[in-house]
Structure formats: C-alpha cells, structure tokens
Scaffold this motif. Sequence first.
Motif, PDB file in Angstrom:
ATOM      1  N   TYR A  78     -28.420 -47.997  22.463  1.00  0.00           N
ATOM      2  CA  TYR A  78     -28.719 -47.721  21.054  1.00  0.00           C
ATOM      3  C   TYR A  78     -27.695 -46.818  20.383  1.00  0.00           C
ATOM      4  O   TYR A  78     -27.758 -46.625  19.170  1.00  0.00           O
ATOM      5  CB  TYR A  78     -30.087 -47.038  20.938  1.00  0.00           C
ATOM      6  CG  TYR A  78     -31.243 -47.842  21.473  1.00  0.00           C
ATOM      7  CD1 TYR A  78     -31.761 -48.914  20.749  1.00  0.00           C
ATOM      8  CD2 TYR A  78     -31.809 -47.534  22.704  1.00  0.00           C
ATOM      9  CE1 TYR A  78     -32.835 -49.647  21.231  1.00  0.00           C
ATOM     10  CE2 TYR A  78     -32.887 -48.262  23.189  1.00  0.00           C
ATOM     11  CZ  TYR A  78     -33.396 -49.311  22.462  1.00  0.00           C
ATOM     12  OH  TYR A  78     -34.447 -50.034  22.952  1.00  0.00           O
ATOM     13  N   LYS A  97     -29.849 -45.592  14.953  1.00  0.00           N
ATOM     14  CA  LYS A  97     -30.330 -46.271  13.739  1.00  0.00           C
ATOM     15  C   LYS A  97     -31.829 -46.035  13.587  1.00  0.00           C
ATOM     16  O   LYS A  97     -32.574 -46.107  14.569  1.00  0.00           O
ATOM     17  CB  LYS A  97     -30.064 -47.781  13.847  1.00  0.00           C
ATOM     18  CG  LYS A  97     -28.592 -48.140  13.917  1.00  0.00           C
ATOM     19  CD  LYS A  97     -28.414 -49.631  14.135  1.00  0.00           C
ATOM     20  CE  LYS A  97     -26.929 -49.960  14.207  1.00  0.00           C
ATOM     21  NZ  LYS A  97     -26.690 -51.344  14.640  1.00  0.00           N
ATOM     22  N   SER A  99     -33.938 -47.958  12.332  1.00  0.00           N
ATOM     23  CA  SER A  99     -34.690 -49.170  12.695  1.00  0.00           C
ATOM     24  C   SER A  99     -34.861 -49.306  14.211  1.00  0.00           C
ATOM     25  O   SER A  99     -35.771 -49.988  14.674  1.00  0.00           O
ATOM     26  CB  SER A  99     -33.981 -50.409  12.126  1.00  0.00           C
ATOM     27  OG  SER A  99     -32.608 -50.393  12.470  1.00  0.00           O
ATOM     28  N   ASP A 100     -33.978 -48.653  14.983  1.00  0.00           N
ATOM     29  CA  ASP A 100     -34.098 -48.706  16.452  1.00  0.00           C
ATOM     30  C   ASP A 100     -34.976 -47.588  17.001  1.00  0.00           C
ATOM     31  O   ASP A 100     -35.367 -47.625  18.180  1.00  0.00           O
ATOM     32  CB  ASP A 100     -32.708 -48.559  17.107  1.00  0.00           C
ATOM     33  CG  ASP A 100     -31.872 -49.828  17.017  1.00  0.00           C
ATOM     34  OD1 ASP A 100     -32.471 -50.907  16.819  1.00  0.00           O
ATOM     35  OD2 ASP A 100     -30.636 -49.731  17.159  1.00  0.00           O
ATOM     36  N   ASP A 103     -38.195 -48.076  19.172  1.00  0.00           N
ATOM     37  CA  ASP A 103     -37.916 -48.589  20.523  1.00  0.00           C
ATOM     38  C   ASP A 103     -37.259 -47.522  21.390  1.00  0.00           C
ATOM     39  O   ASP A 103     -37.524 -47.429  22.593  1.00  0.00           O
ATOM     40  CB  ASP A 103     -37.004 -49.821  20.450  1.00  0.00           C
ATOM     41  CG  ASP A 103     -37.720 -51.025  19.852  1.00  0.00           C
ATOM     42  OD1 ASP A 103     -38.976 -51.034  19.875  1.00  0.00           O
ATOM     43  OD2 ASP A 103     -37.036 -51.935  19.352  1.00  0.00           O
TER      44      ASP A 103
ATOM     45  N   ASP B  24     -29.898 -47.439   8.921  1.00  0.00           N
ATOM     46  CA  ASP B  24     -29.083 -46.980  10.058  1.00  0.00           C
ATOM     47  C   ASP B  24     -28.313 -45.694   9.784  1.00  0.00           C
ATOM     48  O   ASP B  24     -27.622 -45.191  10.668  1.00  0.00           O
ATOM     49  CB  ASP B  24     -28.116 -48.074  10.508  1.00  0.00           C
ATOM     50  CG  ASP B  24     -27.129 -48.481   9.418  1.00  0.00           C
ATOM     51  OD1 ASP B  24     -27.164 -47.868   8.325  1.00  0.00           O
ATOM     52  OD2 ASP B  24     -26.333 -49.413   9.653  1.00  0.00           O
TER      53      ASP B  24
END
Lengths: 552, 103
Positions: A78, A97, A99-100, A103, B24
């Motif tokens: 990541y 990120k 959005s990551d 996870d 991001d």
Amino acid sequence: MYVYDDFDRTLVDERVNEFRDQVARRLSGELTEDEFKPLRLMNGVYLQLHAYMLRVAIPYGTLSSEQLRTLAHIARRYDRDYGHFTTRQNLQFNWIKLSDLPDVMADLAKAGLHGMQTSGNCVRNVTTDQWGGVAPDEIEDPRIWAEILRQHSTMHPEFTYLPRKFKIAITAAAHDRAAVRVHDIGLRLHKNGAGESGFEVVVGGGLGRTPFVGKTIKPFLPKRDLLSYVEAILRVYNQYGRRDNIYKARIKILVHEMGAEKFGAEVDAEWQNIKDGALAIDLAFIADIASRFRYPKYENLANEPPALTQVRSRNSRFDTWFRNSVTPHKQRGYAIVTLSLKPEGAPPGDATSEQMDAIASLADRYSFSEIRVAHEQNLVLPHVAQRDLPVLWEQLEKIGVATPNVGLVSDIIACPGLDYCSLANTRSIPVAQELTRRFKNLGTQRELGRLHINISGCINACGHHHVGHIGILGVEKNGQEFFQITLGGRADEKAELGCLLGPAVPYAEVADVIEDVVAAYVELRDQPNELFVDTVKRIGVEPFKERVYAAR
Amino acid sequence: MTAPSQQKLKVHGPVVVTGNRLSDGAVVYRGAIGWTARLSEASVVSNAQAAKDLLVLASKDDAAVGAYVAPVEINNGQIEPGNLRERIRLAGPTFDLPASFGI
C-alpha cells in the motif's frame, strides 16, 4: 511479548469496521472534511504534503516478528516499500491512500496492530525503555506498567478530548533511556529506603515551542496507586488546562503557570477522592497483566563463549560492531543487539520492507521472534545468544543495519521535516544525510565518543532538538531555510535543555558549523574521554561560540 | 508553523490554489474545469480578491481537501512553484526514497 486477549482483538476489529464505514461515507460525500478529520485523526491518519500519513502504534516499542512482517507487507502493498520509525517508538507510512486505509487497517488488525490514539488530544502511545525486560540495570520490566496504562487510557471517555495531546514515558532503570523527564508524565520506577518499588512521578516536561524539563510532584508513589494518581493528574489537567490557545494547552504550561507545588497539591486533593476506589491496583491484577507477557525460555549459557571471543579476536570489524552495538543482557549468555537505521547517507529511522522482512526472520532465528523500537529511531533484537552474534552480524551487514555508529555522532535523530510534513519550516533529513557523510569515518566517530545530534524541521520539536547534545532547529527567514544550533541538551536522567550557540545559519552552512563545533569540542575537552555534553556543561557554550563564529 | 491554509491571505504576485486529492492525498491544483494534478493546468491569479474567489470555488469541490493559496513563478511562460515547500509538494522529497538505499 504481550499476548492480546479476545477483548483487545474485538476492540481493534470493531474499530476497523467503524473506520471502513467512516471512509466510505467520506468518499461518497456524506461526511464533510470537517466532520471526518477528527475521526481519521483518532486512527492516526494525517494529511501531509504529498499524501495521507498513517501512524501505527507500537506499544512500548515491542513488536513480534509477525507484526514486523505485517508492517513490511503494508509498506510493500500500500505504500512505497518503506516505513519510518519515529521518536515515539511508532511507525509511519508516508504515502497511504485514503481509499486503501480500511484494508490497511484490517491487515494491521490481523496482527494486533492499529493507529488508535497515535493522534488527537488523548493519551498517546505509552513509551518506555527499549531494553525493558532485558536491561541489567532495571529493577523490573517497565512494559508491564506501560501496558496497564495503555489499557486504562485506551478509549477512556473522560480523556478522549483533553486540552491537548498527552504523552507518558516510563523507565525502570538507573539510566533513563526513555527520556521520561521531557514527557507530560514521566514515571521512574525505583526502590525506596525500605526496598519497596514505586514510582517517582514527574509532570510537565515537554519540548515543542515552550520546552520544559518536568518537575517531580511525587518522589515515591506506591505501585497500587499508579492508575488513580495518573487519573488525578489527567483530571486536574482536563479541568485547568487551557483550551483557548493551542500553543499554551499542554500540561507543561499549566504546571509552569500554576507552579509544580500547587499543581501537585491539586492532584493530591483529587487523588484523595479516588485512591481507594476502583482504580487501586491489587497484586492479582498486576500478576495477571505480567502473566500475559511471554518471556523467552532462555538456555543456560555462559557469558563470552569461545564462539564469540575467537571471532572478536580475529575479526576487527566484528569486534568494532560488538563493542558499539551489543549490550549486556540480564540473562547470562545473552546480549541485546541494536540495529542501526542510520547508515551513511540514508534517511534516519527508515527501513525498507525487504529489511523489515529480513529483520523479522533474524528475530525468529536469533531473538525469540521479538524486536524493539528505540526512540532514537533504531531497532533492537533483545534476546540474542552471545554464541550467535558472529553469524547474526554477518546477516545484519547484508541488509545494511550493522553500521557500528549507535550513540555516535552519525546516529542522528531527525523528524521528517519539510520533505514530508505539512507543519515543517525546513528540511531535516537532508541535513542529517549530509552530516552522516561529513562524519563517515567510524574511527573519528569513536574518538568523539557518545554525541547525539537531534534535528527538528520546526518548533514542534519532533526531532527532540532541545535535548540533543547538539540540537538543530530549522526556522524560516524570508522564505529561506535557516538553522538554530543548541549545545548541551540531554534527555537522560540528567535531562537538560540545550543552550543557543548563536545566530541561525543558512542551510548550506549547517554541516560546516557542526563540523566546527565538533572540532572545537576536540580542542576544548580536558581529556579524550570527556564526553561532548560534559565539556559543554563544564565550560558553557561561549568557548564554542567564539571558535565557530570567529571564522564567519 | 502555521500551515498555509491557516495563514492570512496575502498575495504579492502570481498564485494558484492547491490542495490534496481526497481519495489518495495527491497534490492537485485548481484549474479552469476543476482539480488537476498538473501545475501547468492551474489557474493563475495575481490579486487577493481573485485568489479568494478561486479559493472559495475550489473549497466547494470536495474532490480535494485542504485548499489554500500558494505562490508560483512564471518563467518563460511556464508555471513553477514559488517556494521550497511547493517545489517539494510538486516534485517529492529532495532525496532518494529509502528503497534506493536498500539491500
């Protein structure tokens, strides 16, 4: 290692699910940034110059090999293949990120890791001696008390919105390796005249724009009273700490303005109401927490085995590393090994995922699967059989973490600085890199002896510049990077703040000035083994100033 | 240091509005049709009112966060960052990342 129970695992898993929902709502626009920011900060997520930064808590700097592999996995999958170990024994990923992140946190949670309370105005990761549990000079393992405080303060509803962040450090050794006197609360476990162990309680220490060495408000606190007394301190701070001015909100300002004696009296008054209540710690509770720390089943080995002494006598490079990076262990036949994350020219405290994986494997083979993080931004293998040191050294050399510079002039503490940080005024990592090149000669470093350079890229002092033997603080002047230099600071049991050497110098001259300071020290020390910090203590900064600025 | 987004707006030359992409965190600039990762596509203004207007407009677009006004220089028609902080934001850290120091 501390073994988490179902309660801990459930708490972390629930937080992951909660954060996943929060991120989804933020990305969909359901939550505004103003609504989301405090939620992400509660999970250690910052927004820095280039990307989000995730700070992962490493309680009291203790990691299992499995956890280190997880950090390597996060870096590889990541981030950009590396992580940054911090002065608070944590690890930061600089390129995550949003959005990551759900996870990432789910992967961390599988290994019992998270970012809770690594940010925000709460009790942060409790730090301690990186040699806790193995140092010969400690009276007991301070991590047990760090764990008790961790459990007490995690998601504590009364202390989730303190006036400002709150940092606690603990030492149980004669030599303070945890910098307890420059924390909001510093705890020094020691024995009283009757041979009982308890805590000296120091409050109001801290660095940042208004640095203070903490004041002792309780010379000896019985162990049973630790939680109630810490709670009383937090209550007094919560009640009187300033919330109108972020720069005056830390407890150090309150203690300074109120006076340590009055502050201590307020704490005592609060404490009397709660000391015999639910927070009184009984022996069974301490034993229960202690029982969850798994200690290695050491072999019965002799000190200085032939397998070690023979290699020391015939391999001078190994012997040099041994004398620098290997420390006596409380268990006969074993040693504590410090892994330098400060090779010449590299960013201090950074480790690649490949290095982290390799260190995890070496910990499995040679250190009972345990690793420690030092606040000096190095790693430690805490349980190495002395007979294994030569082969371990060969492996450490291959992965670039055996530079024998621990505690020497190139073992530099540096904050991320303007290369990453949205608060910084100046860069700090490139300054550190240049200094490691200037002082690359290890023979010279050894001749200089213990000498700590600490660098901060702004007044927030994440690089602990106030307590560096040589402190370097970046300041901006008319858009240009300048650096103030202080001498004589120290973070140990004789904690002191450094004294300003003179006018700030521009970026291009910093390394030259530091070289001149070091040259002046060599000239001014009264004998070769007088440490830099002792020379400054003896003669002050003026003789250094005369020599350094005379040529400019 | 006070972050640029928290500082009083002062405009003494060409400026752009910049922020970080929500998903991001990547550095983005406010252009004519929204946020862009390319500084060359940023809208450049030179007075405080125009900068304020651009900032207000940008702040309403939730695709990026932390919007603030940043100085730029125009050299041979090219838009370039106006200070070290912005140069680092555009180009990344001023040293090789650790992977290049690895094993």
